[in-house]
Design a protein around this motif. Structure first.
Motif, mmCIF file in Angstrom:
data_model
loop_
_atom_site.group_PDB
_atom_site.id
_atom_site.type_symbol
_atom_site.label_atom_id
_atom_site.label_comp_id
_atom_site.label_asym_id
_atom_site.label_seq_id
_atom_site.Cartn_x
_atom_site.Cartn_y
_atom_site.Cartn_z
ATOM 1 N N ARG A 1 15.525 -19.731 27.720
ATOM 2 C CA ARG A 1 16.236 -18.465 27.549
ATOM 3 C C ARG A 1 16.235 -17.702 28.870
ATOM 4 O O ARG A 1 15.226 -17.595 29.559
ATOM 5 N N GLN A 2 17.391 -17.143 29.214
ATOM 6 C CA GLN A 2 17.570 -16.473 30.495
ATOM 7 C C GLN A 2 16.612 -15.300 30.673
ATOM 8 O O GLN A 2 16.053 -15.091 31.748
ATOM 9 N N PHE A 3 16.381 -14.525 29.607
ATOM 10 C CA PHE A 3 15.547 -13.327 29.754
ATOM 11 C C PHE A 3 14.052 -13.647 29.768
ATOM 12 O O PHE A 3 13.226 -12.736 29.846
ATOM 13 N N ASP A 4 13.677 -14.930 29.695
ATOM 14 C CA ASP A 4 12.285 -15.327 29.848
ATOM 15 C C ASP A 4 11.955 -15.739 31.283
ATOM 16 O O ASP A 4 10.798 -16.046 31.587
ATOM 17 N N ARG A 5 12.955 -15.755 32.157
ATOM 18 C CA ARG A 5 12.743 -16.204 33.530
ATOM 19 C C ARG A 5 11.806 -15.248 34.283
ATOM 20 O O ARG A 5 11.713 -14.066 33.934
ATOM 21 N N PRO A 6 11.142 -15.719 35.319
ATOM 22 C CA PRO A 6 10.283 -14.834 36.121
ATOM 23 C C PRO A 6 11.077 -13.685 36.733
ATOM 24 O O PRO A 6 12.198 -13.872 37.218
ATOM 25 N N HIS A 7 10.470 -12.511 36.723
ATOM 26 C CA HIS A 7 11.146 -11.333 37.252
ATOM 27 C C HIS A 7 11.051 -11.332 38.774
ATOM 28 O O HIS A 7 9.998 -11.624 39.342
#
Length: 208
Positions: free
Chosen positions: A188-194
């Motif tokens: 999922r895209q919103f789980d990627r490292p910030h």
């Protein structure tokens, strides 16, 4: 003073009298004075091992050889310590996001008990007030985790794997990471490292 008079002879003036330097708490010492002090402190006349005729045996040793110890009992002490509280859910959500696969190597190893041999690594570590949130986590195998924590590898904002110039075996590290040379991202895209946490790791951990 030694048996032959003043050991630190650098304190004597030209007439053989003690000079005013002797009153100094800190002073230079000549190599000759240093060697004389060492020789007096270490008696080199004593043998390291006894002679055969002094022991009175043909082997030179009176004691029998001690039996080899296969186990050793140790004392156990109790202590009180403190550690930073970590969120137990953090590991679960990070490993789930990365499908229990190391993001650097691409390996997905499961032990005999069904547990994934991969850990949830903090990008900004707990010791530096890094939060237990999915965007501050990445799934890493043991060696990759060790290298990441010590700044031998890091990540760009677009998840390219950066290798430190201080790595002593570049060919092995390049063979160690996956062929894409990029982190295998979460599903999922919103789980990627910030990018904020990635920037912190590059600034404070990565050895350029």
């Amino acid at each position: 003073n030694g048996p032959d008079g003043l050991v630190e002879r650098g304190l004597l003036n030209d007439q053989g009298r003690i000079s005013g330097r002797a009153q100094s708490a800190v002073r230079q010492i000549s190599p000759g004075d240093f060697n004389r002090i060492i020789d007096l402190g270490l008696d080199t006349s004593e043998l390291l091992l006894p002679r055969l005729d002094e022991v009175g045996t043909s082997t030179g040793f009176q004691d029998e050889q001690a039996p080899f110890e296969f186990e050793q009992s140790r004392d156990r002490v109790n202590y009180i310590g403190s550690r930073i509280v970590r969120d137990r859910i953090f590991r679960r959500i990070v490993l789930r996001a990365y499908d229990e696969r190391c993001a650097i190597t691409g390996l997905k190893l499961i032990n005999g008990g069904g547990r994934a041999e991969v850990s949830a690594a903090h990008i900004r570590p707990v010791e530096a007030n890094g939060p237990d949130v999915i965007n501050n986590g990445i799934a890493l195998s043991g060696t990759a985790h060790w290298m990441f924590d010590r700044g031998l590898i890091s990540l760009s904002d677009d998840l390219e794997i950066l290798i430190s110039r201080q790595v002593n075996d570049l060919d092995s590290v390049q063979a160690f990471i996956n062929r894409t040379r990029r982190v295998l991202p979460p599903r999922r895209q919103f789980d990627r490292p910030h990018p904020c946490f990635l920037q912190w790791h590059r600034d404070h951990c990565f050895k350029q």
